[in-house]
Design a protein around this motif. Structure first.
Motif, mmCIF file in Angstrom:
data_model
loop_
_atom_site.group_PDB
_atom_site.id
_atom_site.type_symbol
_atom_site.label_atom_id
_atom_site.label_comp_id
_atom_site.label_asym_id
_atom_site.label_seq_id
_atom_site.Cartn_x
_atom_site.Cartn_y
_atom_site.Cartn_z
ATOM 1 N N ALA A 57 0.855 -1.279 0.008
ATOM 2 C CA ALA A 57 0.070 -0.045 -0.061
ATOM 3 C C ALA A 57 0.905 1.174 0.011
ATOM 4 O O ALA A 57 0.550 2.108 -0.723
ATOM 5 N N ALA A 58 1.958 1.052 1.007
ATOM 6 C CA ALA A 58 2.941 2.327 0.886
ATOM 7 C C ALA A 58 3.484 2.549 -0.621
ATOM 8 O O ALA A 58 3.539 3.834 -0.939
ATOM 9 N N ALA A 59 4.036 1.696 -1.014
ATOM 10 C CA ALA A 59 4.635 1.834 -2.417
ATOM 11 C C ALA A 59 3.912 2.225 -3.308
ATOM 12 O O ALA A 59 4.125 3.284 -4.244
ATOM 13 N N CYS A 60 2.664 1.828 -3.669
ATOM 14 C CA CYS A 60 1.523 2.160 -4.559
ATOM 15 C C CYS A 60 1.127 3.661 -4.323
ATOM 16 O O CYS A 60 1.029 4.236 -5.264
ATOM 17 N N GLY A 61 0.702 3.622 -2.884
ATOM 18 C CA GLY A 61 0.276 4.930 -2.661
ATOM 19 C C GLY A 61 1.178 6.234 -2.702
ATOM 20 O O GLY A 61 0.925 7.407 -2.964
ATOM 21 N N ALA A 62 2.551 5.819 -2.727
ATOM 22 C CA ALA A 62 3.414 6.728 -3.158
ATOM 23 C C ALA A 62 3.687 7.339 -4.306
ATOM 24 O O ALA A 62 4.107 8.735 -4.810
ATOM 25 N N VAL A 71 12.109 12.892 -6.700
ATOM 26 C CA VAL A 71 13.045 11.933 -6.302
ATOM 27 C C VAL A 71 12.545 11.077 -5.272
ATOM 28 O O VAL A 71 13.171 10.063 -5.146
ATOM 29 N N ALA A 72 12.173 11.732 -4.380
ATOM 30 C CA ALA A 72 11.972 10.869 -2.984
ATOM 31 C C ALA A 72 11.035 9.698 -3.241
ATOM 32 O O ALA A 72 11.078 8.742 -2.645
ATOM 33 N N VAL A 73 9.977 9.839 -3.917
ATOM 34 C CA VAL A 73 9.136 8.802 -4.369
ATOM 35 C C VAL A 73 9.739 7.537 -4.874
ATOM 36 O O VAL A 73 9.614 6.407 -4.264
ATOM 37 N N PRO A 74 10.667 7.541 -6.068
ATOM 38 C CA PRO A 74 11.266 6.582 -6.505
ATOM 39 C C PRO A 74 12.093 5.761 -5.471
ATOM 40 O O PRO A 74 12.306 4.780 -5.234
ATOM 41 N N TYR A 90 6.528 -14.393 -1.025
ATOM 42 C CA TYR A 90 5.784 -14.209 -2.240
ATOM 43 C C TYR A 90 6.679 -13.290 -3.257
ATOM 44 O O TYR A 90 7.003 -12.156 -2.974
ATOM 45 N N ASP A 91 6.873 -13.812 -4.620
ATOM 46 C CA ASP A 91 7.327 -12.931 -5.542
ATOM 47 C C ASP A 91 6.289 -12.043 -6.239
ATOM 48 O O ASP A 91 5.901 -12.577 -7.517
ATOM 49 N N GLY A 92 5.586 -11.264 -5.826
ATOM 50 C CA GLY A 92 4.605 -10.471 -6.313
ATOM 51 C C GLY A 92 5.123 -9.428 -7.292
ATOM 52 O O GLY A 92 6.121 -9.237 -7.589
ATOM 53 N N PRO A 93 3.792 -8.857 -8.002
ATOM 54 C CA PRO A 93 4.230 -7.651 -8.739
ATOM 55 C C PRO A 93 4.652 -6.460 -8.635
ATOM 56 O O PRO A 93 4.231 -5.363 -9.316
ATOM 57 N N LEU A 94 5.027 -6.242 -7.278
ATOM 58 C CA LEU A 94 5.238 -4.889 -6.812
ATOM 59 C C LEU A 94 6.404 -4.120 -7.513
ATOM 60 O O LEU A 94 6.395 -2.872 -7.370
ATOM 61 N N VAL A 95 7.139 -4.760 -8.153
ATOM 62 C CA VAL A 95 8.239 -4.324 -9.103
ATOM 63 C C VAL A 95 7.724 -3.157 -9.972
ATOM 64 O O VAL A 95 8.439 -2.348 -10.425
ATOM 65 N N LEU A 96 6.531 -3.280 -10.255
ATOM 66 C CA LEU A 96 5.755 -2.444 -11.296
ATOM 67 C C LEU A 96 5.912 -1.268 -10.814
ATOM 68 O O LEU A 96 5.869 -0.151 -11.397
ATOM 69 N N ALA A 97 5.536 -1.004 -9.372
ATOM 70 C CA ALA A 97 5.592 0.315 -8.902
ATOM 71 C C ALA A 97 7.078 1.254 -9.055
ATOM 72 O O ALA A 97 6.941 2.087 -9.421
ATOM 73 N N LEU A 98 7.909 0.488 -8.940
ATOM 74 C CA LEU A 98 9.203 1.089 -9.034
ATOM 75 C C LEU A 98 9.568 1.144 -10.578
ATOM 76 O O LEU A 98 10.003 2.286 -11.007
ATOM 77 N N VAL A 99 9.125 0.543 -11.510
ATOM 78 C CA VAL A 99 8.986 0.666 -12.866
ATOM 79 C C VAL A 99 8.488 1.904 -13.318
ATOM 80 O O VAL A 99 9.037 2.666 -13.830
#
Length: 383
Positions: A57-62, A71-74, A90-99
């Protein structure tokens, strides 16, 4: 038109739908995948599961505040993503937030920061692979590198496209301001010069020749009325108000007779000669030709010394219109106006040169072959 382009390119304010959609989209995808994983194969203890949901939630909400803190968000998303993959099974799709965070950072024009964060992410995954992490391997490291480089490159292309469009819009706005300045100078300068000459003549003749003074005052009244009318028309275009269509024809050679009539009270005669087959000119050429003749007569009015006649010659060629405006003021008058030209560069003769150059033509001004001051212009029909 340039202002409209700038409005289209203006980005939405903070907190708009453009910020909300990516954050909600990634959060929905991550939540569905995580919920399905928990139902089908629960592997994490409850505290770790709660931590994982909070990190998701924190990563996506950012992403919602990425423009406020580009800059702070990435950096935060990278930290949250790394913590999630280290602590969770779990190897979830959270990496999409970083992308997405890196893509938006590059789209803001911060290429170096985006590359630095992407490099940290790749190095971190590489270290985990070398440390024996079974979920990653060399192939996954190369795939992650390719993904991050691609999204950063796409973000940079988007930034450059917007920057180019904004610069083009600014150039168009600048050109429009210069065009308006030339129009105002030509319209108002011509009329005010005539009013100045005619008012001086009327004061001189008021006592000795009142009938001639009356004629000059009538010309002053007419020229002032025309100046106000053309000024209102120009300001009306600038305001873009919904007014009735103008009833007067647009400035062009068809109104050359008005310039000739307006010049008579100034004390000199204007003779117009035409050669070649007269044709319907492109609007830009027609306007430029009219303004060049108008500005030339204005210069005669302002700087004439002993001028009694002005010759205006129009040569309608197959591919271009040639203009020649010459007075009979003699070398002294020509030298006087040459000095005046340098003292007012950028408005009168320079403005005429700019008009001709914008159409792919050219203009020269100086002493003519018969001794007076001459302006010669060449205006191609198609630039």
């Amino acid at each position: 038109m340039a202002a409209d382009t700038m409005r289209r390119l203006r980005r939405e304010p903070y907190g708009g739908a453009a910020e909300l959609l990516p954050a909600c989209g990634v959060l929905l995808l991550v939540a569905v995948w995580t919920a399905a994983s928990l139902l089908l194969n629960p592997a994490d203890p409850s505290p770790v599961t709660v931590l994982g949901w909070l990190l998701n939630a924190a990563a996506c909400g950012a992403l919602y505040v990425r423009r406020r803190y580009p800059v702070a968000v990435p950096v935060f998303v990278l930290a949250a993503t790394a913590t999630y993959y280290v602590t969770s099974e779990y190897d979830g799709p959270l990496v999409l937030a970083l992308v997405l965070a890196l893509h938006f950072l590059a789209a803001e024009g911060r290429l170096q920061a985006a590359l630095a964060i992407a490099a940290v992410a790749v190095i971190g995954v590489g270290i985990g692979t070398l440390a024996g992490n079974e979920d990653t391997n060399i192939v996954s490291v190369f795939m992650l590198t390719g993904w991050l480089v691609a999204v950063v490159a796409l973000g940079t292309m988007r930034h450059r496209r917007f920057a180019y469009a904004e610069e083009e819009a600014r150039l168009r706005a600048t050109e429009e301001r210069l065009r308006i300045a030339r129009e105002l100078h030509d319209v108002i300068g011509h009329r005010i010069s005539l009013i100045n000459v005619q008012s001086g003549a009327s004061l001189h003749r008021l006592k000795k020749h009142p009938e001639e003074a009356e004629e000059a005052l009538a010309a002053i009244k007419e020229n002032s009325r025309e100046a106000l009318r053309e000024l209102r028309a120009t300001l009306g275009v600038l305001r873009q108000v919904d007014e009735a269509a103008p009833t007067r024809p647009a400035p062009g050679l068809a109104r050359l007779g008005e310039l000739v009539a307006a010049a008579r009270p100034a004390g000199f005669e204007v003779r117009v000669h035409s050669r070649g087959r007269a044709r319907e000119l492109p609007a830009a050429v027609d306007l430029a030709a009219f303004r060049i003749v108008q500005e030339s007569l204005t210069n005669v009015t302002r700087h004439a010394r002993g001028v009694t006649a002005v010759e205006v010659r129009l040569d309608f060629g197959e591919r271009e219109l040639s203009l020649a405006i010459e007075d009979d003021g003699g070398p002294a008058s020509a030298a006087h106006r040459k000095t005046a030209r340098h003292s007012t560069a950028g408005s009168g003769i320079e403005g005429m040169r700019e008009r001709a150059a914008m159409l792919g033509g050219e203009l020269s001004a100086g002493q003519g072959p018969r001794g007076g001051f001459a302006v010669n212009a060449r205006l191609p029909y198609v630039s």
